[in-house]
Motif scaffolding. Structure first.
Motif, PDB file in Angstrom:
ATOM      1  N   ALA A 100       0.821  -1.207   0.000  1.00 26.01           N
ATOM      2  CA  ALA A 100       0.000   0.000   0.000  1.00 26.01           C
ATOM      3  C   ALA A 100       0.855   1.257   0.000  1.00 26.01           C
ATOM      4  O   ALA A 100       0.320   2.359  -0.090  1.00 26.01           O
ATOM      5  N   LEU A 101       2.172   1.116   0.126  1.00 31.34           N
ATOM      6  CA  LEU A 101       3.037   2.303   0.179  1.00 31.34           C
ATOM      7  C   LEU A 101       3.936   2.357  -1.053  1.00 31.34           C
ATOM      8  O   LEU A 101       4.334   1.322  -1.590  1.00 31.34           O
ATOM      9  N   THR A 102       4.283   3.572  -1.486  1.00 31.50           N
ATOM     10  CA  THR A 102       5.166   3.727  -2.636  1.00 31.50           C
ATOM     11  C   THR A 102       6.587   3.349  -2.226  1.00 31.50           C
ATOM     12  O   THR A 102       6.877   3.170  -1.037  1.00 31.50           O
ATOM     13  N   GLU A 105       7.980   5.747   0.174  1.00 31.91           N
ATOM     14  CA  GLU A 105       7.336   5.625   1.480  1.00 31.91           C
ATOM     15  C   GLU A 105       7.813   4.374   2.218  1.00 31.91           C
ATOM     16  O   GLU A 105       7.978   4.392   3.435  1.00 31.91           O
ATOM     17  N   PHE A 141       4.431   1.988  -6.866  1.00 30.70           N
ATOM     18  CA  PHE A 141       4.033   1.029  -5.844  1.00 30.70           C
ATOM     19  C   PHE A 141       4.762  -0.282  -6.119  1.00 30.70           C
ATOM     20  O   PHE A 141       5.135  -0.567  -7.265  1.00 30.70           O
TER      21      PHE A 141
END
Lengths: 239, 882
Positions: A100-102, A105, A141
């Protein structure tokens, strides 16, 4: 030179009675700054247990684990978590990025968890991505990247914020040969830059990148190649 | 069936392996099944119909025949339930005779008279009513009407038995009971077949005359009375309750047409259908996420099935089979528990019911329908995940990637169209409010809007995820993860939204209704003024007590109880009652003033007050001077809506006799009167419609008496209660009232609280489901977080963030959708009302902003706090390292 990681007579027993399994038996082990240590051995020899103990994800049944001079037994859960955010970086075989995080991130995660401001954490993350050579993929992602790219992100996450101990569990296991070589080169470079690295692998080819190879069998160190000063083996209590 | 066997086996094993998720679905589906089946049992048991009622009204008789006069009628097979109606003229003066009944029932039919009526008696200074049944209880035919528990049955005239409620009033076996001047001795007590909390006295039919002049009724012992015999008796003017007909009722379609019912049926069905559809939507949405997670867990299994040659239909079956398994188990468990709960609740519910319940009854057809509802909801909840799972990208899944297809772009468009239709239908329903069908349009539109909203939810969730970049880590993670697992998030968000929409719609309806009630409230006295009134309870034949000593003691008690309150007597013309009749007085204006601006004033005191000062009659406001001047001049004051000036009014006195249809005596006195307009809008109701000065009453020889006590001063609710209790202690028949303006009835508040609690519970359910399913899905992510150094409380933060995302998105969306039917329904609810001064008022629209704010903001945050505090804070280990 002081060891970044020091396992002193560490044993780990799983289960009790008839189901008792000795994963590690009185293992003493060190990793120094600038050094990449390969841990080899057959399945069930205790390689992975050694890594979980080294990162404070699990606690030894006896013996003690020291990271940068701190005995992990003296830290509570939160303290060990802080240690992982600030001193230890993990790299896994199957990358373990958060989908769910790039990329940026994911790399910034340890810094953000440490309470760093979002913008500063992102800058540190971009620096780390730059080091592993994929800064242009920062906003993708994980499922928009190849395996090699994902593992680079994982390594960037392991080194972000100047952490000095990198624990890698079969980091090339899910990658093709060429990509695997690149990843190992990255790890090697990071260690040359001053970090201590411990890499679990079962391919002798990869062990060649290491300064030292430790062989485990049934939870016991059966062989150690490479230079290790004899007095260190004797003086087990020196941190 | 063969194609289903492997799917069912996988589903069954899976349900056992993932107990948490299975229990979640079981609870979501079995709870409504439990509640509805318990309610069905209680309602059906409480309902006494057909054969059950036969035993209560028939005793051991074959039929009960009742006639009020000669003339054909039609009746339903169960006339006590569905009634009867005459089809022509009824000759009340020629009642049917027993011989005429025997002509139909058979010459050897035995007819035992039974009288059903009511009477009143006095116990100390109280008068109370009770039912009477006059029948020979020693006759075997009466067996079952009364079950003796103490004493004996009456065996001579003047002896009666009573039921438990009568004993509760203070009577005991052995006491004497005075009914209409006849002393009756209570010789026994027991259980009346029908009445539970209402007092009943049973005696011989001579002692217990029903009091009705033409009514005659018999218990019949003549063998089974057939429907054709019933029709024959109907033709001459008798209503028949026949045991044989009740046991095997004829098809009564033609009957119901003649009786004129069936008109309300469609509305009842429509309401029931609406409730069922809404409940179904809610249950499906609540259970949906669990199936979505199940489907995701099966992604690899399904891909393998596809890779080894399975069709999409076979893949779907695996997921739908879990709907079948869980739906069946949940429905059956809910049914069993519901029937048990209904059975256990019966004694408790009986306490609130005046009639004895029938024997325990489980309405199997309804219960079967409820089980089908549970099964269908589980099936529907599993259909969408199953369909999505069968469309997955097999190659991607087998390679360990996510195999979701992109959602269709047309879905939200369809949703918006449905929402648009919903708005239009609501508006149509609101505009055609007068037609009566408006409410159905609006309720139907509400369902369309909710369905449309569900289709829009995925877009909203994705948008929130896209905007989440700036949020703190855990919130960003939650928003993005929610969007990635749409199959799980969408039903949960939609469940929350549907709940919030319902609560907001009902909240708006309720607030508007309250505003309308407040605006159209008719005060009974000027604001803050209290009135103590009293009328003696007198049994026929009794002399009314002299009112003045009673008023003196009432006044004294009030003054002693609340010394700080000012007490004043209002005097008026005596409304005399004596055993033989009564006299009424009425002030009449000239015919041209009778309508419109003359009469129409609402009055809280006596119609004709007697006073020499305006203040003495309770007059307030700027008419005080005018009234005082007129009374001082010996003139009568008549309050009007608008007319003013001198007028020649007349006081009409009429004396009536009991039973007569015309006044036996009529006197008219001319009054020299002044009309004074009374401003109701500012001063509230007038204290009287006419005030006579004592000069006039003296001159005409009219009797003046105290009519009520007017209280002014500090009259808070505690004071009112003290006054009320004090005057009740003095005598029977008092009434205390203090005007406080419009006050929301307690029931309305309770309804709102229940609504709020139910809404909160459903919202919590939806949010918790989604959150904990998300947490179990997020295990690998949480393990990674742990490995890179997240503190254990991160798991709690992730859980709370998840709850906030689901709760906030759902409640904002739901509140927006809830406005559509809420605003629309407020029109039919509150249009065409009459204000306190008779003006037209409404429609009203009030939005309970506080409620909306609490639901949209406070409730999601509260839920998040609950989730955050209850979630475990231990992080899992990374699988590879476990």
């Amino acid at each position: 030179m002081n060891a970044v990681l020091h396992l002193a007579s560490v044993s780990r027993v799983h289960g009790e009675g008839a189901t008792e399994v000795h994963a590690l038996r009185s293992v003493t082990f060190r990793a120094h700054p600038g050094e990449l240590v390969a841990v080899m051995g057959p399945s069930g020899s205790g390689k992975s247990t050694l890594l979980t103990l080294a990162g404070g994800l699990d606690a030894p049944t006896s013996g003690s684990v020291w990271i940068e001079g701190t005995d992990l037994a003296t830290l509570d859960n939160a303290g060990r978590a802080r240690m992982r955010r600030t001193s230890v970086g993990y790299v896994f075989q199957d990358f373990n990025l958060i989908p769910a995080l790039t990329a940026a991130e994911n790399v910034a995660l340890p810094r953000e968890l440490d309470g760093e401001k979002g913008r500063i954490a992102r800058r540190l993350a971009l620096t780390a991505l730059e080091e592993v050579g994929i800064v242009d993929l920062a906003d993708r992602f994980p499922d928009e990247m190849s395996g090699g790219q994902q593992q680079r992100v994982a390594i960037a996450r392991a080194i972000v914020g100047e952490r000095r101990l990198i624990l890698a569990d079969e980091p090339t296991g899910a990658l093709d040969t060429d990509t695997g070589e690149e990843i190992l080169r990255l790890l090697r470079a990071r260690c040359d830059a001053g970090a201590a690295g411990v890499m679990v692998t079962h391919e002798a080819r990869h062990a060649a990148w290491a300064d030292r190879v430790v062989f485990l069998r049934d939870g016991v160190v059966v062989d150690e190649t490479g230079a290790d000063e004899p007095e260190i083996l004797l003086a087990g209590d020196r941190a | 069936m063969r194609g289903w066997r492997p799917a069912l086996r996988i589903a069954w094993r899976d349900a056992l392996r993932h107990r948490g998720r299975s229990i979640l679905v079981l609870v979501m589906i079995s709870l409504p099944v439990l509640a509805v089946s318990a309610a069905a049992v209680v309602i059906k048991t409480a309902e006494v119909s057909g054969v059950e009622r036969a035993d209560r009204v028939l005793g051991a008789a074959d039929a009960r025949v009742r006639t009020e006069g000669r003339g054909a009628l039609v009746q339903a097979p169960d006339p006590l339930e569905s009634g009867w109606t005459p089809v022509g003229e009824v000759d009340l003066d020629a009642p049917l005779t027993e011989d005429e009944l025997r002509a139909v029932l058979g010459q050897d039919a035995r007819l035992v008279p039974i009288e059903d009526g009511s009477a009143a008696t006095r116990l100390d200074d109280r008068v109370f009513d009770f039912s009477t049944i006059g029948v020979d209880l020693s006759d075997p035919i009466a067996e079952g009407l009364f079950e003796l528990e103490a004493g004996r049955l009456p065996d001579a005239p003047g002896e009666v038995v009573v039921n438990g409620a009568m004993l509760d009033k203070g009577f005991a076996v052995g006491d004497e009971l005075d009914v209409a001047g006849t002393a009756l001795r209570i010789v026994g007590a027991g259980r009346d077949a029908t009445a539970y909390d209402y007092p009943v006295v049973l005696g011989s039919s001579q002692d217990m005359r029903s009091g009705a002049v033409n009514l005659r009724e018999w218990l019949v012992d003549a063998g089974p009375v057939s429907w054709s015999q019933v029709r024959e008796l109907n033709a001459i003017g008798a209503v028949v309750v026949s045991r044989a007909v009740l046991a095997d009722p004829p098809d009564d379609a033609s009957m119901s047409e003649q009786l004129g019912y069936g008109t309300g049926q469609e509305e009842t069905y429509a309401v029931a259908a609406l409730i069922i559809v809404m409940a179904l939507i809610e249950v499906v949405l609540l259970a949906g996420p669990a199936f979505a997670v199940g489907a995701r867990r099966h992604a690899r299994t399904l891909a393998l099935i596809a890779a080894s040659g399975g069709t999409p239909a076979q893949a779907r079956r695996v997921i739908i089979a879990s709907g079948v398994v869980l739906g069946l188990v949940a429905s059956v468990a809910g049914l069993v528990l519901g029937v048990l709960a209904g059975w256990a609740a019966l004694p408790f519910v009986q306490r609130f019911n005046g009639e004895w319940f029938g024997p325990f009854e489980a309405p199997w057809p309804y219960l079967a329908a409820i089980v089908v509802f549970g099964l269908v909801s589980a099936l529907l909840a599993s259909v969408v995940p199953a369909w999505l799972a069968s469309r997955q990208d097999v190659v991607a899944v087998l390679a360990g990637r996510r195999g979701d297809r992109r959602p269709r772009a047309s879905t939200p468009v369809v949703g918006l169209v449905l929402l648009g239709i919903g708005v239009a239908a609501s508006a149509y329903g609101a505009v055609t409010a007068g037609g009566g069908s408006g409410a159905f349009w609006i309720a139907g539109a509400a369902i369309l809007s909710v369905l449309g909203m569900i289709l829009v939810v995925p877009v909203v969730v994705s948008t929130v995820a896209r905007l989440a970049g700036r949020l703190p880590l855990t919130a960003r993670y939650a928003a993005r993860d929610a969007a990635r697992h749409r199959a799980r998030t969408v039903p949960a968000v939609a469940a929350v939204a549907a709940t919030v929409a319902g609560v907001v719609a009902l909240g708006i309806a309720n607030a508007s209704d309250e505003e309308s009630n407040e605006a159209t409230y008719w005060p009974q006295a000027p604001m803050g003024t209290g009135v103590v009134s009293w009328g003696p309870n007198v049994l026929p034949g009794e002399e009314a007590p002299d009112p003045e000593p009673v008023w003196s003691s009432i006044e004294q008690v009030v003054r002693e109880t609340v010394p700080g309150v000012e007490v004043e007597r209002t005097h008026g013309l005596a409304e005399s009652y004596d055993p033989n009749g009564w006299t009424s007085q009425q002030v009449v204006l000239p015919p041209d003033l009778e309508d419109g601006e003359g009469w129409g004033l609402s009055v809280y005191g006596p119609s004709v007050a007697v006073s020499d000062t305006a203040a003495g009659a309770g007059v307030v406001g700027d008419v005080l001077g005018d009234v005082d001047r007129a009374l001082a001049a010996g003139r009568t004051v008549v309050f009007t809506l608008a007319a003013e000036g001198d007028v020649e009014a007349s006081l009409v006195e009429e004396t009536w006799r009991e039973g007569s249809e015309q006044a036996v005596d009529r006197r008219v006195h001319r009054l020299d009167a002044v009309m004074v307009p009374w401003d109701q809008a500012t001063s509230g109701p007038a204290p009287a419609s006419t005030i006579l000065p004592t000069a006039v009453t003296d001159e005409l020889g009219l009797e003046v008496m105290t009519r009520d006590l007017r209280l002014t001063g500090d009259l808070d609710e505690a004071t009112e209660t003290r006054v009320d209790e004090a005057v009740r202690g003095v005598t029977d028949g008092t009434y205390t009232y203090v005007e406080r303006g419009y006050e929301r009835p307690d029931e309305a508040v309770v309804v709102l609280l229940v609504l709020g609690a139910l809404g909160g519970l459903l919202m919590l359910g939806g949010t918790l489901t989604a959150t904990f399913l998300a947490l179990s899905d997020a295990r690998p992510d949480l393990a990674t977080l742990s490995a890179v150094g997240a503190a254990p409380r991160t798991r709690r933060r992730v859980a709370a963030s998840y709850a906030v995302v689901v709760g906030l998105v759902g409640s904002v969306l739901g509140a927006a959708v809830g406005f559509i039917p809420g605003v629309a329904i407020s029109r039919p609810l509150t249009a065409a009302q009459m204000g306190p001064s008779g003006e037209e008022a409404g429609p009203f629209l009030a939005v309970p902003w506080l409620l909306v704010a609490v639901i949209v903001v406070a409730l999601p945050l509260l839920t998040a706090a609950v989730v955050g505090l209850t979630a475990r804070s231990r992080l899992p280990l990374v699988a590879r390292l476990d």
